[in-house]
Design a protein around this motif. Structure first.
Motif, mmCIF file in Angstrom:
data_model
loop_
_atom_site.group_PDB
_atom_site.id
_atom_site.type_symbol
_atom_site.label_atom_id
_atom_site.label_comp_id
_atom_site.label_asym_id
_atom_site.label_seq_id
_atom_site.Cartn_x
_atom_site.Cartn_y
_atom_site.Cartn_z
ATOM 1 N N ARG A 76 0.847 -1.213 0.000
ATOM 2 C CA ARG A 76 0.000 0.000 0.000
ATOM 3 C C ARG A 76 0.876 1.254 0.000
ATOM 4 N NH1 ARG A 76 -3.065 -3.109 3.397
ATOM 5 N NH2 ARG A 76 -2.695 -1.950 5.329
ATOM 6 N N MET A 77 1.988 1.180 0.752
ATOM 7 C CA MET A 77 2.905 2.328 0.739
ATOM 8 C C MET A 77 3.460 2.536 -0.671
ATOM 9 S SD MET A 77 6.327 3.087 3.004
ATOM 10 C CE MET A 77 5.514 3.626 4.482
ATOM 11 N N HIS A 78 3.834 1.438 -1.298
ATOM 12 C CA HIS A 78 4.366 1.529 -2.655
ATOM 13 C C HIS A 78 3.336 2.162 -3.598
ATOM 14 C CE1 HIS A 78 5.189 -0.112 -6.708
ATOM 15 N NE2 HIS A 78 6.434 0.189 -6.392
ATOM 16 N N ALA A 80 0.883 4.121 -2.861
ATOM 17 C CA ALA A 80 0.691 5.546 -2.530
ATOM 18 C C ALA A 80 1.843 6.388 -3.088
ATOM 19 C CB ALA A 80 0.589 5.717 -1.012
ATOM 20 N N LEU A 81 3.038 5.828 -3.080
ATOM 21 C CA LEU A 81 4.187 6.555 -3.654
ATOM 22 C C LEU A 81 4.058 6.644 -5.166
ATOM 23 C CD1 LEU A 81 7.010 4.941 -1.473
ATOM 24 C CD2 LEU A 81 6.305 7.344 -1.394
ATOM 25 N N ARG A 84 1.952 9.289 -6.318
ATOM 26 C CA ARG A 84 2.542 10.637 -6.191
ATOM 27 C C ARG A 84 3.796 10.801 -7.052
ATOM 28 N NH1 ARG A 84 0.148 9.395 -1.513
ATOM 29 N NH2 ARG A 84 -0.590 11.008 -0.059
ATOM 30 N N LEU A 201 7.916 13.319 3.430
ATOM 31 C CA LEU A 201 6.764 12.856 2.634
ATOM 32 C C LEU A 201 6.352 11.444 3.038
ATOM 33 C CD1 LEU A 201 7.412 10.732 0.002
ATOM 34 C CD2 LEU A 201 8.672 12.723 -0.762
ATOM 35 N N PHE A 202 7.304 10.667 3.570
ATOM 36 C CA PHE A 202 6.956 9.309 3.997
ATOM 37 C C PHE A 202 6.004 9.324 5.205
ATOM 38 C CE2 PHE A 202 10.573 8.290 1.382
ATOM 39 C CZ PHE A 202 10.225 7.069 0.828
ATOM 40 N N GLU A 204 3.516 11.448 5.512
ATOM 41 C CA GLU A 204 2.187 11.615 4.909
ATOM 42 C C GLU A 204 1.662 10.260 4.418
ATOM 43 O OE1 GLU A 204 1.458 15.552 2.775
ATOM 44 O OE2 GLU A 204 1.339 14.120 1.131
ATOM 45 N N ILE A 205 2.561 9.483 3.828
ATOM 46 C CA ILE A 205 2.156 8.171 3.287
ATOM 47 C C ILE A 205 1.832 7.209 4.436
ATOM 48 C CG2 ILE A 205 2.877 6.224 1.818
ATOM 49 C CD1 ILE A 205 3.117 8.646 0.130
ATOM 50 N N GLU A 208 -1.523 7.879 5.604
ATOM 51 C CA GLU A 208 -2.537 7.498 4.616
ATOM 52 C C GLU A 208 -2.799 5.990 4.627
ATOM 53 O OE1 GLU A 208 -2.170 9.307 0.677
ATOM 54 O OE2 GLU A 208 -2.529 7.327 -0.172
ATOM 55 N N ILE A 209 -1.754 5.197 4.796
ATOM 56 C CA ILE A 209 -1.949 3.736 4.724
ATOM 57 C C ILE A 209 -2.243 3.137 6.101
ATOM 58 C CG2 ILE A 209 -0.477 3.522 2.685
ATOM 59 C CD1 ILE A 209 1.597 2.156 4.675
#
Ligand code: NAD
Length: 495
Positions: A76-78, A80-81, A84, A201-202, A204-205, A208-209
């Motif tokens: 999910r992190m991947h 989301a990146l 962006r 920025l990580f 924020e991610i 989000e996840i």
């Protein structure tokens, strides 16, 4: 132009945004304009981050998840990146001053592809069976033998401090976050003070996840914060990417508490151009490499060892193409080479150029600042010929667009010169004779060898250094092992 992520004005600690001890201007190195006022951490905020990571690890909820569950978060992190991608690339262009072709290809897309491979691989590394063995029972030598087996479990090391440099900030941070978390550790990430947003920025991610609180913490700041992270008894491991000098400091700072230390450091990598090489291809690769992030790349090939029978042609062709390369603000997609990160870095590079002239090397091209670029920390692409390997410009990592040409007469001599370096990060060979190049590759003391430019992005190839280029490896099949303990659980079977 609005720069993405500069709205991030707090540090990410224990799953929430917390104020730093102040703010610091972040500059666009191509224009010297302030792109944002980033929060700065100090030892107080770093202690809070360590405490959060320690608590999250000791609670055991993250490490107790199965690898598949953690891989789910990381996928999910991947995603989301990836969503962006454009924003991350725009940030890197502004924060690092890196040209657009290198930013999209090497700074963003390639690392995102590699971590996806790492996630897939992680699912095959959780637990392995030990082969069944028979042995006499030491307590009853005359009695029945023991039939035994067991398994090797991989477990997280604990709290990891990830400390990173400025040159490929998204890649370097990604290469701490993904393996450390996949392996079940908790992490305190500290980026370079020049590139704080590429780390924040990580946060924020993570939000989000829905990453559990304390699993990922991001603090900014300089050497003071890095020193605390690498010496604090509640940190179990330091994974560092940066310079050789700071790497050595980190090892000694970590010694008192006997932390595991993983170091990805600098290089002065050789490109061997054999007499049968396609000279134009060799020059394009060599000069093109110097333009990558204006020479600010740990693994760039900057020592050109060229057979004396073709050296003159090599130098002439290099001189001819350097003038064609567009240097400037990477906001322009046609620009191939941007600036150095700060004035301090430019001053260092200019000192090295001066030392090359003082020590008698021949300046082929460059050596100064490009005309018409009054703002920004630019230097010209610079090439020296008639360089001896004992000169400063042949031994030190310049970290700017400066290449040196050193002649050789035999393959043995080329290998001896390539290995005559305290570094051993990367290397290359250009030759029409692939088998000889392969044999030579095995004799080079470096973590990787690119024959004729290499074989693509190679997500399964580990990278890392011999000698003073580092300890440990990133990427590749054993990446997670760097961030894991191994435990043998053994038992008798058959009774
Ligand atoms: P640097 O060593 O100056 O700084 C790296 C990080 O260390 C920064 O976050 C900095 O704040 C921190 N730091 C400084 N002093 C510290 C201390 N005493 N204790 C703990 N942390 C401290 O490196 P840089 O100039 O940002 O990056 C360039 C260097 O990184 C080059 O040498 C380059 O070759 C190397 N690098 C290596 C790789 C690799 O994979 N091998 C990748 C990229 C960059």
């Amino acid at each position: 132009m609005k720069i993405p992520f500069t709205h991030l004005d707090k540090l990410y600690i224990d799953g929430s945004w917390q104020a730093g001890s102040g703010t610091e201007d972040v500059l666009n190195p191509a224009t010297e304009e302030v792109i944002g006022h980033a929060p700065v951490g100090n030892t107080v905020t770093a202690r809070a981050a360590i405490a959060a990571a320690r608590q999250a690890f000791d609670q055991g909820t993250w490490s107790a998840l199965s690898m598949a569950e953690r891989a789910g978060y990381m996928r999910r992190m991947h995603a989301a990146l990836v969503a962006r991608r454009e924003q991350i690339a725009s940030l890197i262009i502004a924060e690092v001053g890196c040209s657009q072709n290198v930013t999209y290809g090497m700074q963003v897309d390639m690392p995102l592809a590699h971590v996806l491979t790492a996630i897939d691989q992680s699912l095959h590394t959780e637990s392995r069976q030990i082969p069944i063995a028979t042995a006499p029972n030491p307590m009853d030598p005359g009695g029945p033998m023991i039939l035994g087996s067991g398994s090797i479990e991989r477990e997280p090391v604990g709290v990891v401090a990830g400390i990173t440099g400025y040159n490929f900030p998204f890649l370097l941070n990604l290469a701490k976050v993904f393996p450390a978390l996949l392996a079940g550790n908790t992490l305190v990430l500290k980026p370079s003070p020049f590139t704080p947003y590429a780390a924040l920025l990580f946060g924020e991610i993570a939000e989000e996840i829905g990453l559990p609180r304390g699993v990922l913490n991001i603090v900014t700041g300089g050497a003071e914060v890095g020193t605390l992270l690498s010496s604090h008894p509640d940190v179990d491991m330091v994974s560092f990417t940066g310079s050789e000098v700071v790497g050595a400091s980190i090892m000694s700072q970590a010694a008192a508490s006997l932390k595991r230390v993983h170091l990805e450091l600098g290089g002065k990598s050789a490109l061997i151009v054999r007499p049968d090489a396609d000279i134009q291809a060799a020059v394009m690769g060599a000069v093109g490499g110097l333009t990558v992030n204006a020479g600010q790349g740990c693994a760039l090939l900057t020592r050109f060892l060229v057979h004396n029978s073709i050296r003159e042609q090599f130098v002439q062709f290099a001189q001819a193409i350097v003038g064609q390369l567009k240097v400037g603000n990477p906001a322009d997609p046609g620009v191939l080479m941007g600036p150095l990160i700060r004035e301090s870095q430019r001053a260092k590079v200019e000192q090295f150029i001066a030392s090359g002239l003082e020590q008698g090397a021949t300046l082929v091209c460059g050596g100064g600042r490009p005309a018409g670029l009054d703002k920004g920390y630019f230097v010209e692409l610079t090439l020296f010929d008639n360089v001896r390997n004992d000169m400063t410009i042949a031994q030190e990592e310049i970290f700017g667009p400066v290449g040196v040409v050193i002649g050789f007469d035999t393959d043995d001599e080329a290998i001896a010169i390539a290995n005559d370096s305290r570094y051993g990060l990367n290397s290359g060979i250009v030759s029409a004779d692939a088998a000889t190049a392969y044999q030579m590759a095995k004799r080079i003391r470096a973590g990787s060898v690119y024959i004729n430019g290499g074989g693509g992005t190679m997500p399964y190839a580990p990278i890392g250094g011999y000698k003073r280029s580092g300890i440990g490896r990133e990427f590749g099949p054993d990446w997670l092992k760097e961030f894991a303990e191994e435990k043998s659980i053994v038992y008798p079977i058959g009774r």
